[in-house]
Motif scaffolding. Structure first.
Motif, PDB file in Angstrom:
ATOM      1  N   UNK A 153      53.681  93.113   7.989  1.00 26.81           N
ATOM      2  CA  UNK A 153      53.924  91.985   7.100  1.00 26.81           C
ATOM      3  C   UNK A 153      55.185  92.087   6.271  1.00 26.81           C
ATOM      4  N   UNK A 154      55.869  93.215   6.282  1.00 26.44           N
ATOM      5  CA  UNK A 154      57.090  93.378   5.494  1.00 26.44           C
ATOM      6  C   UNK A 154      58.288  92.805   6.242  1.00 26.44           C
ATOM      7  N   UNK A 155      59.353  92.497   5.497  1.00 24.55           N
ATOM      8  CA  UNK A 155      60.579  91.980   6.099  1.00 24.55           C
ATOM      9  C   UNK A 155      61.773  92.367   5.234  1.00 24.55           C
ATOM     10  N   UNK A 156      62.950  92.382   5.859  1.00 23.33           N
ATOM     11  CA  UNK A 156      64.209  92.647   5.175  1.00 23.33           C
ATOM     12  C   UNK A 156      65.274  91.746   5.796  1.00 23.33           C
ATOM     13  N   UNK A 157      65.993  91.006   4.958  1.00 18.87           N
ATOM     14  CA  UNK A 157      67.098  90.165   5.408  1.00 18.87           C
ATOM     15  C   UNK A 157      68.389  90.803   4.900  1.00 18.87           C
ATOM     16  N   UNK A 158      69.254  91.243   5.820  1.00 13.77           N
ATOM     17  CA  UNK A 158      70.472  91.963   5.465  1.00 13.77           C
ATOM     18  C   UNK A 158      71.671  91.008   5.394  1.00 13.77           C
ATOM     19  N   UNK A 159      72.726  91.505   4.748  1.00  9.90           N
ATOM     20  CA  UNK A 159      74.005  90.799   4.729  1.00  9.90           C
ATOM     21  C   UNK A 159      74.043  89.561   3.872  1.00  9.90           C
ATOM     22  N   UNK A 160      73.303  89.534   2.775  1.00 12.77           N
ATOM     23  CA  UNK A 160      73.262  88.365   1.899  1.00 12.77           C
ATOM     24  C   UNK A 160      74.154  88.616   0.686  1.00 12.77           C
ATOM     25  N   UNK A 161      75.192  87.811   0.469  1.00  9.38           N
ATOM     26  CA  UNK A 161      76.040  88.004  -0.711  1.00  9.38           C
ATOM     27  C   UNK A 161      75.360  87.507  -1.978  1.00  9.38           C
ATOM     28  N   UNK A 162      75.999  87.735  -3.106  1.00 11.31           N
ATOM     29  CA  UNK A 162      75.435  87.289  -4.382  1.00 11.31           C
ATOM     30  C   UNK A 162      75.370  85.764  -4.414  1.00 11.31           C
TER      31      UNK A 162
ATOM     32  N   UNK B  72      76.244  89.632  -8.982  1.00 15.95           N
ATOM     33  CA  UNK B  72      77.335  90.330  -8.302  1.00 15.95           C
ATOM     34  C   UNK B  72      77.111  91.842  -8.259  1.00 15.95           C
ATOM     35  N   UNK B  73      76.245  92.349  -9.126  1.00 17.84           N
ATOM     36  CA  UNK B  73      75.935  93.779  -9.133  1.00 17.84           C
ATOM     37  C   UNK B  73      74.677  94.109  -8.324  1.00 17.84           C
ATOM     38  N   UNK B  74      74.080  93.087  -7.706  1.00 21.29           N
ATOM     39  CA  UNK B  74      72.915  93.328  -6.861  1.00 21.29           C
ATOM     40  C   UNK B  74      71.585  93.234  -7.558  1.00 21.29           C
ATOM     41  N   UNK B  75      71.556  92.729  -8.776  1.00 17.70           N
ATOM     42  CA  UNK B  75      70.284  92.589  -9.479  1.00 17.70           C
ATOM     43  C   UNK B  75      69.549  91.363  -8.952  1.00 17.70           C
ATOM     44  N   UNK B  76      68.249  91.516  -8.666  1.00 21.74           N
ATOM     45  CA  UNK B  76      67.438  90.467  -8.065  1.00 21.74           C
ATOM     46  C   UNK B  76      66.517  89.830  -9.105  1.00 21.74           C
ATOM     47  N   UNK B  77      66.382  88.524  -9.012  1.00 21.44           N
ATOM     48  CA  UNK B  77      65.405  87.802  -9.824  1.00 21.44           C
ATOM     49  C   UNK B  77      64.743  86.755  -8.937  1.00 21.44           C
ATOM     50  N   UNK B  78      63.419  86.774  -8.886  1.00 21.65           N
ATOM     51  CA  UNK B  78      62.667  85.841  -8.041  1.00 21.65           C
ATOM     52  C   UNK B  78      61.914  84.854  -8.923  1.00 21.65           C
ATOM     53  N   UNK B  79      61.811  83.629  -8.464  1.00 22.03           N
ATOM     54  CA  UNK B  79      61.100  82.589  -9.208  1.00 22.03           C
ATOM     55  C   UNK B  79      60.579  81.535  -8.249  1.00 22.03           C
ATOM     56  N   UNK B  80      59.672  80.704  -8.740  1.00 25.03           N
ATOM     57  CA  UNK B  80      59.109  79.646  -7.922  1.00 25.03           C
ATOM     58  C   UNK B  80      60.121  78.508  -7.768  1.00 25.03           C
ATOM     59  N   UNK B  81      59.998  77.790  -6.687  1.00 25.78           N
ATOM     60  CA  UNK B  81      60.876  76.652  -6.439  1.00 25.78           C
ATOM     61  C   UNK B  81      60.282  75.416  -7.104  1.00 25.78           C
ATOM     62  N   UNK B  82      61.089  74.743  -7.921  1.00 30.96           N
ATOM     63  CA  UNK B  82      60.663  73.524  -8.598  1.00 30.96           C
ATOM     64  C   UNK B  82      61.769  72.485  -8.428  1.00 30.96           C
ATOM     65  N   UNK B  83      61.602  71.605  -7.432  1.00 26.84           N
ATOM     66  CA  UNK B  83      62.625  70.602  -7.154  1.00 26.84           C
ATOM     67  C   UNK B  83      62.625  69.485  -8.193  1.00 26.84           C
ATOM     68  N   UNK B  84      61.481  69.219  -8.819  1.00 25.48           N
ATOM     69  CA  UNK B  84      61.405  68.157  -9.816  1.00 25.48           C
ATOM     70  C   UNK B  84      62.025  68.582 -11.126  1.00 25.48           C
ATOM     71  N   UNK B  85      61.830  69.844 -11.530  1.00 29.62           N
ATOM     72  CA  UNK B  85      62.397  70.366 -12.774  1.00 29.62           C
ATOM     73  C   UNK B  85      63.095  71.698 -12.480  1.00 29.62           C
ATOM     74  N   UNK B  86      64.327  71.630 -11.950  1.00 31.57           N
ATOM     75  CA  UNK B  86      65.023  72.869 -11.566  1.00 31.57           C
ATOM     76  C   UNK B  86      65.261  73.822 -12.734  1.00 31.57           C
TER      77      UNK B  86
END
Length: 203
Positions: free
Chosen positions: A73-82, A105-119
């Motif tokens: 169930x794990x995955x890795x997507x490589x080659x993604x710029x900032x 630009x330093x590679x810090x990741x932040x994940x959040x839910x997608x909200x198209x109505x209130x970005x």
């Protein structure tokens, strides 16, 4: 005269060759300076078999970057710029909620839910990403059946039918048809013969 001309042509060729090498070297340096990162996560489904992983793909920004789901169930997507990306799990039999990942630009990741109505509304989630099964896709809709109530409770249809019936002189009134329909049939009226008027004869 020919030797000086050939010498000048040789010098010019060497100059152009060195210039192209310098330009190519600059492009390589720019590519090396652009940092690339990887997006990691895991997909959770209720199915016990692992065949669903073969039909699953990890889509970053609609497929600009692509990844595959491992058997665990794990995955890795490589080659993604900032930048900011929408990550989705594409599977023909299972639905998942899309998530957004912001990479600095330093590679810090932040994940959040997608909200198209209130970005601007941010609801953070944990990283590495976690995708859980939301349901099954429905590719077919049950055909609706026609019912008498659809006709009766549609005021436009009722009005059109009543106008059509009333416009014909030999057709009974629409109200009589409806009353006979709900009342179980109108009772037939007995025809009464008119009695002839008696005329007194003069004697």
């Amino acid at each position: 005269m020919e030797e000086p001309i050939q010498f000048l042509q040789f010098i010019l060729c060497m100059f152009l060759f060195n210039w192209n090498s310098f330009a190519c070297g600059s492009d390589v340096d720019e590519l090396n300076d652009r940092n690339e990162f990887k997006i990691e996560g895991k997909v959770f489904v209720a199915a016990k078999d692992k065949e669903w992983t073969l039909n699953s793909r990890v889509l970053v920004d609609g497929g600009e970057y692509l990844g595959f789901v491992r058997s665990d169930g794990t995955f890795v997507v490589h080659g993604v710029p900032s930048g900011s990306y929408i990550v989705e799990i594409a599977n023909p039999n299972v639905l998942f909620e899309a998530l957004r990942v912001d990479i600095t630009s330093k590679g810090k990741m932040r994940a959040r839910r997608v909200n198209f109505l209130q970005p601007n509304q941010v609801k953070a989630v944990s990283y590495p990403l976690e995708f859980r099964e939301r349901g099954k896709p429905n590719y077919f809709h049950k055909r609706e059946q026609w019912r008498i109530t659809d006709f009766l409770f549609n005021p436009m249809e009722m009005q059109n039918q009543m106008n059509a019936l009333n416009s014909r002189p030999n057709v009974p009134d629409a109200s009589e048809i409806l009353s006979s329909f709900f009342g179980g049939g109108a009772q037939q009226k007995k025809a009464v013969k008119a009695k002839p008027l008696s005329v007194n004869k003069r004697k």
